[in-house]
Design an enzyme around this catalytic site. Structure first.
Site, PDB file in Angstrom:
ATOM      1  N   GLY A 183       0.738  -1.132   0.094  1.00 16.55           N
ATOM      2  CA  GLY A 183      -0.049   0.046   0.048  1.00 16.55           C
ATOM      3  C   GLY A 183       0.856   1.270   0.086  1.00 16.55           C
ATOM      4  O   GLY A 183       2.033   1.390  -0.333  1.00 16.55           O
ATOM      5  N   GLY A 222       5.426   4.471  -8.591  1.00 13.67           N
ATOM      6  CA  GLY A 222       6.295   3.321  -9.104  1.00 13.67           C
ATOM      7  C   GLY A 222       5.474   2.178  -9.085  1.00 13.67           C
ATOM      8  O   GLY A 222       5.424   1.276 -10.000  1.00 13.67           O
ATOM      9  N   HIS A 223       4.545   2.106  -7.985  1.00  9.42           N
ATOM     10  CA  HIS A 223       3.533   0.775  -7.911  1.00  9.42           C
ATOM     11  C   HIS A 223       2.563   0.860  -9.285  1.00  9.42           C
ATOM     12  O   HIS A 223       2.377  -0.257  -9.779  1.00  9.42           O
ATOM     13  CB  HIS A 223       2.366   1.137  -6.542  1.00  9.42           C
ATOM     14  N   GLN A 230       7.882  -9.445   7.885  1.00  7.76           N
ATOM     15  CA  GLN A 230       9.112  -8.787   7.304  1.00  7.76           C
ATOM     16  C   GLN A 230       9.777  -7.674   7.733  1.00  7.76           C
ATOM     17  O   GLN A 230      10.821  -7.272   7.238  1.00  7.76           O
ATOM     18  CB  GLN A 230       8.935  -8.679   5.727  1.00  7.76           C
ATOM     19  N   VAL A 276      11.253   4.002 -10.798  1.00 12.09           N
ATOM     20  CA  VAL A 276      10.667   5.206 -11.107  1.00 12.09           C
ATOM     21  C   VAL A 276      11.133   6.151 -10.235  1.00 12.09           C
ATOM     22  O   VAL A 276      11.118   6.040  -9.039  1.00 12.09           O
ATOM     23  CB  VAL A 276       9.074   4.927 -10.991  1.00 12.09           C
ATOM     24  N   SER A 311       7.121   4.273  -0.858  1.00 12.64           N
ATOM     25  CA  SER A 311       6.240   4.662   0.067  1.00 12.64           C
ATOM     26  C   SER A 311       6.964   5.515   1.196  1.00 12.64           C
ATOM     27  O   SER A 311       6.277   6.249   1.874  1.00 12.64           O
ATOM     28  CB  SER A 311       5.363   3.435   0.514  1.00 12.64           C
TER      29      SER A 311
HETATM   30  O1  PAF Z   1       8.127  -4.691  -1.969  1.00 17.50           O
HETATM   31  C1  PAF Z   1       7.011  -4.789  -1.107  1.00 17.50           C
HETATM   32  O2  PAF Z   1       6.248  -3.942  -1.164  1.00 17.50           O
HETATM   33  C2  PAF Z   1       6.965  -5.940  -0.084  1.00 17.50           C
HETATM   34  O3  PAF Z   1       8.195  -6.651   0.353  1.00 17.50           O
HETATM   35  C3  PAF Z   1       6.180  -7.048  -0.957  1.00 17.50           C
HETATM   36  C4  PAF Z   1       6.708  -7.683  -2.143  1.00 17.50           C
HETATM   37  C5  PAF Z   1       4.742  -6.647  -1.312  1.00 17.50           C
HETATM   38  C6  PAF Z   1       6.062  -8.407   0.244  1.00 17.50           C
HETATM   39  O4  PAF Z   1       5.488  -7.844   1.467  1.00 17.50           O
END
Ligand code: PAF
Length: 279
Positions: free
Chosen positions: A30, A35-36, A60, A175, A185
């Protein structure tokens, strides 16, 4: 665009899709930016069905404060995805993805003992846990990841190979903001002044590319460290010049492999990463 929040609804939707349509998956946490959206656009070009997941994956984050601070903005994200023409958004709660703690331990060998893996213990194990779960739930034909997270891409490709998953990993270019700052983000967490100064990271990488033929690898890395650290807003965590495939440090600029300069630096409290192919 359909929004689903549970695994049941996700699978129900996917099962109802007419057969023969390829599915592209864009996994995200999110706080979406251009870039996304570039990943989404690429996915839309290549697949009739595009699923975007929005999930801030706790496993993570090696630092609980980082997890707490991570920007979240579902309403704005949904608007951007709707405008882009996405088919389905999957935005689950933590219990949907982890009804029970995920105790799986992945082994990525030397790929995870350097850079992000070294400085963020457990990070890539968490990434592999969530991405493998998403692949299992969505069963995408293709999945799209940004090259800003250069090491993450190598880890995910390796995971796909280890697990024998039938998904093609599509790397997408970084990007950048107008200033050159790689889109992230986390940039949202920077003050206006920090954001301006953070551009020194990419400026240094671009300059390093120009200097790569003139300095030894060690001199170049040292020059980058000094240049970034000279800026009062920035503090380098690591600079590595690595082989594109093995991610191991390059010792000699005359080696014939593709060399990538990778940086992690703090801008105030915000940790930023960026990288650039040098040759
Ligand atoms: O790159 C990210 O935003 C995260 O590491 C991912 C790949 C969505 C996994 O949570």
């Amino acid at each position: 665009m359909k929004l689903v929040k549970t695994v049941n609804d996700l699978q129900d939707y996917l099962h109802r899709l007419p057969g023969g349509k390829t599915v592209g998956l864009v996994p995200t946490m999110g706080a979406l930016h251009r870039g996304h959206i570039s990943l989404v656009k690429r996915a839309l070009k290549e697949n009739p069905v595009v699923v975007v997941s929005i999930f801030v994956n706790p496993t993570q984050f090696n630092d609980p404060k980082d997890l707490e601070r991570y920007p979240r903005n579902l309403e704005a994200d949904l608007q951007l995805l709707e405008e882009a023409g996405v088919t389905l958004v999957f935005a689950p709660a933590v219990e949907e993805i982890y009804p029970e703690p995920d105790t799986r331990k992945f082994n990525f060998g030397a790929l995870e003992t350097v850079m992000e893996g070294k400085h963020r213990p457990g990070h890539f194990n968490g990434v592999a846990q969530v991405v493998s779960k998403l692949f299992d739930l969505v069963k995408p034909d293709k999945a799209y990841f940004g090259q800003k997270d250069f090491q993450q891409l190598a880890i995910i490709k390796n995971m796909v190979q280890q697990l024998g998953l039938p998904v093609e990993i599509v790397p997408c270019p970084i990007v950048r903001e107008k200033s050159g700052l790689a889109m992230s983000s986390r940039n949202e967490l920077l003050s206006a002044e920090e954001r301006k100064n953070a551009a020194v990271i990419s400026e240094t990488l671009f300059k390093a590319k120009e200097l790569a033929g003139q300095k030894s690898v060690q001199e170049l890395a040292e020059w980058m460290r000094e240049t970034i650290n000279k800026n009062p807003f920035l503090h380098v965590e690591y600079i590595e010049i690595v082989d594109e495939t093995s991610l191991q440090p390059v010792n000699n600029r005359n080696e014939e492999n593709t060399k990538v300069a990778c940086v992690a630096a703090f801008c105030g409290k915000v940790r930023l990463i960026d990288n650039m192919v040098l040759n």
